[in-house]
Design a protein around this motif. Structure first.
Motif, PDB file in Angstrom:
ATOM      1  N   PRO A   1      -4.681 -10.143  -0.950  1.00 52.38           N
ATOM      2  CA  PRO A   1      -4.902 -10.780  -2.246  1.00 52.38           C
ATOM      3  C   PRO A   1      -3.604 -11.237  -2.909  1.00 52.38           C
ATOM      4  O   PRO A   1      -3.630 -12.128  -3.760  1.00 52.38           O
ATOM      5  N   ILE A   2      -2.498 -10.618  -2.543  1.00 51.04           N
ATOM      6  CA  ILE A   2      -1.241 -10.949  -3.217  1.00 51.04           C
ATOM      7  C   ILE A   2      -0.587 -12.173  -2.599  1.00 51.04           C
ATOM      8  O   ILE A   2       0.196 -12.863  -3.232  1.00 51.04           O
TER       9      ILE A   2
ATOM     10  N   ARG B   1       6.861 -10.009   5.984  1.00 51.23           N
ATOM     11  CA  ARG B   1       5.564  -9.854   5.315  1.00 51.23           C
ATOM     12  C   ARG B   1       5.501  -8.513   4.585  1.00 51.23           C
ATOM     13  O   ARG B   1       5.172  -8.447   3.411  1.00 51.23           O
TER      14      ARG B   1
ATOM     15  N   CYS C   1       1.946  -4.498  -3.150  1.00 53.08           N
ATOM     16  CA  CYS C   1       0.820  -4.056  -2.339  1.00 53.08           C
ATOM     17  C   CYS C   1       0.018  -3.011  -3.104  1.00 53.08           C
ATOM     18  O   CYS C   1       0.559  -2.045  -3.612  1.00 53.08           O
ATOM     19  N   VAL C   2      -1.281  -3.230  -3.200  1.00 57.60           N
ATOM     20  CA  VAL C   2      -2.128  -2.314  -3.947  1.00 57.60           C
ATOM     21  C   VAL C   2      -2.941  -1.428  -3.005  1.00 57.60           C
ATOM     22  O   VAL C   2      -3.883  -0.769  -3.415  1.00 57.60           O
ATOM     23  N   ALA C   3      -2.562  -1.454  -1.752  1.00 50.63           N
ATOM     24  CA  ALA C   3      -3.202  -0.612  -0.737  1.00 50.63           C
ATOM     25  C   ALA C   3      -4.693  -0.868  -0.628  1.00 50.63           C
ATOM     26  O   ALA C   3      -5.493   0.055  -0.567  1.00 50.63           O
ATOM     27  N   CYS C   4      -5.058  -2.132  -0.615  1.00 52.32           N
ATOM     28  CA  CYS C   4      -6.478  -2.445  -0.526  1.00 52.32           C
ATOM     29  C   CYS C   4      -6.956  -2.397   0.921  1.00 52.32           C
ATOM     30  O   CYS C   4      -8.142  -2.256   1.188  1.00 52.32           O
TER      31      CYS C   4
ATOM     32  N   CYS D   1      -5.432  -6.426   4.800  1.00 50.34           N
ATOM     33  CA  CYS D   1      -4.635  -6.933   5.920  1.00 50.34           C
ATOM     34  C   CYS D   1      -5.051  -6.235   7.208  1.00 50.34           C
ATOM     35  O   CYS D   1      -5.283  -6.861   8.240  1.00 50.34           O
TER      36      CYS D   1
ATOM     37  N   GLN E   1       3.325  -0.330   4.575  1.00 46.24           N
ATOM     38  CA  GLN E   1       3.194  -0.517   3.138  1.00 46.24           C
ATOM     39  C   GLN E   1       3.236   0.833   2.427  1.00 46.24           C
ATOM     40  O   GLN E   1       3.880   0.993   1.414  1.00 46.24           O
TER      41      GLN E   1
HETATM   42  S1  SF4 Z   1      -2.996  -3.436   1.752  1.00 49.60           S
HETATM   43 FE1  SF4 Z   1      -2.441  -5.278   2.896  1.00 49.60          FE
HETATM   44  S2  SF4 Z   1      -3.795  -6.827   2.067  1.00 49.60           S
HETATM   45 FE2  SF4 Z   1      -3.863  -5.157   0.620  1.00 49.60          FE
HETATM   46  S3  SF4 Z   1      -2.300  -5.662  -0.903  1.00 49.60           S
HETATM   47 FE3  SF4 Z   1      -1.316  -4.396   0.643  1.00 49.60          FE
HETATM   48  S4  SF4 Z   1      -0.431  -5.828   2.090  1.00 49.60           S
HETATM   49 FE4  SF4 Z   1      -1.917  -6.963   0.885  1.00 49.60          FE
END
Ligand code: SF4
Ligand code: FAD
Ligand code: SF4
Ligand code: SF4
Ligand code: SF4
Ligand code: SF4
Lengths: 570, 132, 283
Positions: C172-173, C203, C211-214, C217, C231
């Protein structure tokens, strides 16, 4: 025709002794981008530079790589000399083959030569991608804004107005005079404070070039040297001012000693400022007074000396003596700070008048005895090493000046720095009234606590510096360099690629980036005149939208690729 | 051994110049890219350097209070520290990135920083896993 | 829980707090997909399972809709954090966004290795405790071993990458056009095997502080590269050093953009004599 000319300097054999320049030249000749190459004797000789310049002309090359000594040695001068002869600075690459190669690798000529060629080919690769920043020329608005109408601001205003410049004097309070409005008499002349400021205040009243804005609050400052835009609300309402230069003379404030020497609890423990206020009302009959110096100063939290507290205590101690010759007056100090002939005489005068001085250690401060008010002060005399008990009916605490609360806010608006206490920082000790932002000057207690005489002198100095800027009709962005030497360039945003993330805005230490609305999108913009080319924005921009043309990312990447013979490992 | 050094013009480069003037002998396998300020060293460029086969990368800048560009180098240090974390996580090793702020300002200091970095890298395992 | 969220959605629509509600719909043949509900009756078909990240979609919808169009989004913790980051990075106008926060179950949190399985603004459901990400076996193993061992491990993992850009596209980012990963200056193009080291380090680093740890990716990756582990290590570093976590506080930008006086770093002492800005806030 375009291409690169390579000149290798023998440096009277200093380079040549280690690096095989002839084989370097052969390498250069083989290079696709090189149209001309030569080994010269010494580029620091005018002759050689002249020859080089004309060879570049003949060869039709549009870029030059020089292999010679370091920038700091003669290399920088060689570049300057070529610039003088009409070659663009961004088209010249200087490779340090002497300090950074020959001299540090003299035992290994073979690898030194290899390295020398790598360095040259890195520079050739990089030069391709370097551009010159677009310059802009701006006209100068010949008006100044001065923040604060204390001694510093008033003297700056007077000086500028007398030179014929229009001045906007913006003051938070209602009247000009600054801190001297709160003070009865001033050292070292002992004249009335209002008397001292009279000539300055009169100037404000009668000189039509000075616009005075009382009860003013600065809401925003944008723009740059020559063209600052200021939003002020004052008793005259909301206004927009334009100014070519900004002088910060906003002074400082007095630190209050809450918690020390039972201040606030004992009725007759007061600050120097309160004593001044009482003196403004009229003479006071005091029988015994004890002054305590360095209250909250020269300690761990505030290790600085505020310079005006010792002379102030001397002034008021003598005054008590003069009003009542029988009065007993003590000054408890950690050192008396009275530099210069005038203040030293001031100190001797106090001694002669019978003021008594007792020195104490920071670790063993005096103690207040008494319940509701001080009856006596107990102090350990660090010279006679004896405890003394002084009966008294007044204790005066000398506290230092500390920075105004809104300094940080002003600093952020202007891209300035404040020091770790919060006073405005000068650019270098050698330029005490200038800041890192062009067109912004500092004077008086806003930059460091001073006495009013010093504030006045500094105000004049800042005015003179500002006048030099205001007097110029126009100047170009690239001519503004707050660091010694040429300005490197300035950052530029590619509006199409920008996502408007705002990283550059957050990171810029000079408040040079901002976001601008373009339809529904925001995009970053760099103010060329504020930008100092530090490169911070470049490094945080996710997709490389903002670049310093002089050091484009492609140049850096190309240099990395060539660093070791161009053999990318992957 | 391939070392890339980004040296700030106001610090590392002055040290480099001094080391040269003092004729301090150094190993040859390093290349210097001069920059105006350490803040101009994009972390991505450091990554690019590793991806191009550098054994180590050094960034030499000024003291945290001595930056010519206000506090520009504070953010630079933070970015590079974060990159170190990433290098550690991937096993490349944060130690391969030397962040030296204010320690390479003078000739001998500069030489010391370069030599020590050499020795440290020498002792580290090879990056062959990547290169093959 | 589902009924409650439906009621809130209906209220939002009937009271015109938003023009549409972005959520999941169970449509024809029971296919579940994202949908914008624009009338209260329609909301009957709203569902909240399975996990489906909507932040990037919400951004696209808002970008292409008319001025003033307001969108409500049914969000889990990660989605809310992603939206917050997008607002912070000026990709979404705050005024046009309403969130309807739902909490994830403990099982979901386990499956996602999520340390914060609930939104800051929770409208529905009970928040359950998050997972301590770095002590989860699979993550521990990825970050275990000494240098060379780990290097080899990651080299082998990353070499599986086919450079499909799925990770970037789903994040999303990641909204840059063009993106650095497509610029051959940074990542060589047209080479086989693909240049994966710079691709992945760049990346990962670009997303380090956002990164919001969603997990998008990682979920998008066709060859199962455990991208989240990288991440996580940087998220942990930011938490330890600055007490910062992306997507929580809409008013706090990444600390690595500021000087050490405003955003001090644990373990990074400023010399006493440093001339610099104090910690006070900017104007
Ligand atoms: S977990 Fe992956 S997709 Fe989600 S914000 Fe972090 S880098 Fe981006
Ligand atoms: C107790 C005491 C006794 C002293 N006695 C003496 C003495 O006898 N002799 C002597 O030489 N010095 C004396 N001083 C020192 C003297 O007061 C200062 O040196 C002098 O006032 C400094 O002048 P300035 O113009 O720099 O600042 P100030 O006099 O502090 O003036 C600053 C002005 O700026 C205004 N201002 C501040 N912020 C803003 C803003 N954001 N926007 C607009 N306006 C703003 C303030 O209202 C003020 O009017 C004494 C100081 C103290 C505390
Ligand atoms: S290079 Fe960028 S960050 Fe540095 S002063 Fe210029 S605009 Fe600001
Ligand atoms: S950092 Fe780059 S993308 Fe972000 S606003 Fe600035 S120029 Fe635009
Ligand atoms: S990888 Fe970097 S440049 Fe590419 S979209 Fe993501 S943040 Fe932007
Ligand atoms: S999604 Fe997987 S395969 Fe595709 S580019 Fe990302 S890591 Fe490589």
């Amino acid at each position: 025709m375009s291409g690169i000319a390579v000149f290798l300097c023998r440096c009277f054999g200093e380079v040549k002794r280690v690096i095989d320049l002839d084989s370097l030249q052969k390498e250069a000749e083989r290079h696709n981008d090189v149209v001309s190459s030569a080994v010269c004797e010494s580029l620091c000789l005018a002759d050689d530079i002249e020859k080089t310049a004309s060879r570049i002309g003949e060869s039709g090359a549009d870029k030059v790589v020089i292999g010679g000594c370091s920038h700091l040695a003669r290399g920088g001068a060689a570049v300057d000399a070529l610039v003088e002869r009409g070659i663009k600075r961004s088209a010249i690459g200087l490779v340090d083959l002497r300090e950074a190669c020959a001299w540090i690798h003299k035992d290994d000529p073979e690898r030194a030569t290899e390295k020398a060629w790598d360095l040259i080919s890195m520079e050739i690769a990089g030069l391709h991608h370097r551009r010159e920043s677009d310059d802009v020329t701006v006209s100068v608005c010949p008006e100044a804004m001065i923040v604060g109408a204390g001694p510093a601001g008033l003297s700056a205003a007077r000086t500028l107005a007398q030179m014929g410049f229009k001045v906007h004097l913006v003051e938070r309070g209602s009247n000009p005079g600054g801190m001297l409005n709160l003070i009865s008499h001033v050292y070292p002349s002992d004249e009335k404070a209002s008397e001292k400021m009279k000539t300055f205040v009169d100037e404000v009243d009668k000189n039509s070039l000075i616009n005075f804005y009382p009860k003013a609050k600065i809401n925003s400052i944008t723009g740059f040297a020559g063209n600052f835009n200021v939003q002020v609300s004052s008793s005259g309402g909301e206004q927009r001012l334009r100014a070519g230069a900004v002088i910060l003379a906003s002074g400082a404030r007095v630190w209050l000693p809450h918690g020390l020497y039972r201040y606030g609890k004992l009725t007759n423990v007061i600050t120097q400022m309160e004593l001044e206020r009482q003196f403004i009302k009229g003479p006071r009959e005091i029988k015994t007074a004890v002054f305590i110096q360095c209250v909250g100063a020269r300690n761990h939290e505030r290790p600085y000396c505020a310079t005006m507290c010792c002379p102030s205590s001397l002034k008021n101690a003598v005054r008590i003596k003069e009003e009542n010759p029988d009065a007993r007056v003590f000054i408890l100090h950690r050192d008396i700070m009275t530099p210069g002939s005038v203040l030293e005489a001031y100190y001797r005068n106090a001694l002669a008048k019978g003021v008594q001085f007792i020195r104490f250690e920071e670790t063993n401060p005096p103690e207040m005895l008494g319940d509701e008010h001080v009856e006596s002060v107990e102090v350990f005399d660090s010279i006679s090493r004896m405890k003394r008990t002084l009966e008294c009916d007044l204790v005066v605490l000398s506290t230092p000046l500390i920075p105004n609360d809104d300094n940080v806010k002003l600093a952020h608006m202007l891209g300035l720095q404040v020091d770790r206490y919060g006073f405005f920082s000068e650019i270098y000790p050698l330029h005490p009234l200038e800041t890192r932002m062009d067109g912004v000057f500092i004077c008086g207690s806003a930059r460091w606590p001073v006495s009013s005489d010093n504030a006045i002198v500094q105000g004049e100095g800042a005015a003179a510096k500002a006048a030099a800027l205001l007097g110029s009709k126009a100047f170009s962005a690239l001519s503004l360099s707050r660091v010694p030497g040429e300005k490197f360039g300035h950052a530029a945003v590619n509006a199409e690629k920008c996502t408007g993330c705002g990283n550059c805005v957050a990171v810029c230490p000079f408040a040079a980036c901002r976001l601008q609305k373009m339809g529904r999108k925001s995009i970053g913009r760099v103010n060329k005149l504020r930008c100092k080319a530090c490169g911070n924005c470049v490094s945080v921009c996710p997709n490389g939208t903002v670049q310093l043309p002089e050091q484009d990312y492609r140049a850096v990447a190309a240099m990395i690729k060539q660093a070791f013979g161009g053999d990318s490992a992957l | 051994m391939k070392i890339l050094i980004f040296a700030c013009k106001w610090c590392g480069l002055i040290g480099a110049d001094g080391a040269g003037k003092k004729r301090i002998q150094l190993p040859t396998q390093f290349r210097v890219i001069p920059v105006e300020c350490a803040a101009l060293v994009e972390p991505d460029a450091v990554i690019r350097a590793f991806a191009s086969g550098m054994t180590g990368v050094a960034v030499l800048g000024c003291h945290l209070g001595g930056c010519r560009f206000n506090h520009a180098n504070h953010a630079a240090i933070k970015r590079l520290e974060l990159l170190k974390t990433l290098l550690d996580a991937t096993g490349i090793g944060g130690k391969r990135l030397l962040i030296s702020f204010g320690t390479a300002h003078e000739d001998h200091q500069y030489a010391e920083v370069v030599k020590t970095f050499f020795d440290e890298l020498e002792a580290m395992p090879s990056t062959a896993a990547w290169i093959s | 829980m589902l009924e409650k969220i439906k009621n809130i959605a209906r209220t939002i629509l009937s009271e015109k707090q938003a023009d549409g509600v972005l959520g999941l719909i169970k449509g024809q043949w029971d296919i579940i997909q994202p949908h914008i509900f624009e009338s209260p009756v329609e909301v009957d078909a709203l569902v909240i399972e399975p996990k489906w990240l909507l932040a990037k979609m919400a951004m696209t919808v808002l970008r292409s809709s008319r001025e003033g169009y307001r969108l409500a989004v049914v969000v889990r913790g990660c989605d809310e954090r992603a939206l917050t980051e997008l607002v912070k990075r000026n990709q979404i106008e705050k005024e046009r966004l309403v969130t309807l926060g739902i909490a994830c179950t403990a099982e979901q949190a386990q499956a996602c290795i999520c340390d914060r399985p609930y939104p800051q603004k929770l409208d529905c459901g009970e928040a359950v405790a998050g997972v301590d990400t770095l002590s989860v076996e699979s993550v521990k193993e990825l970050l275990a071993g000494d240098g060379p061992e780990r290097m080899e491990k990651w080299a082998n993992i990353l070499k599986r990458c086919i450079k499909c850009y799925g990770c970037r596209n789903s994040c999303p980012i990641c909204v840059c056009v063009p993106c650095k990963l497509e610029d051959q200056v940074w990542v060589e193009t047209g080479v086989i095997p693909a240049e994966v080291l710079s691709y992945h380090l760049i990346r990962a680093l670009h997303l380090s502080d956002t990164c919001v740890a969603c997990g998008a990716c990682q979920e998008a990756c066709p060859v199962n590269i455990p991208l989240m582990a990288l991440q996580m290590s940087m998220r942990e570093m930011l938490r330890e050093t600055y007490g910062y976590e992306a997507g929580l506080d809409p008013d706090r930008k990444s600390p690595i953009l500021y000087d050490l006086c405003k955003e001090p770093a644990a373990g990074q002492a400023l010399p006493d004599w440093v001339n610099s800005l104090r910690k006070d806030d900017e104007s």
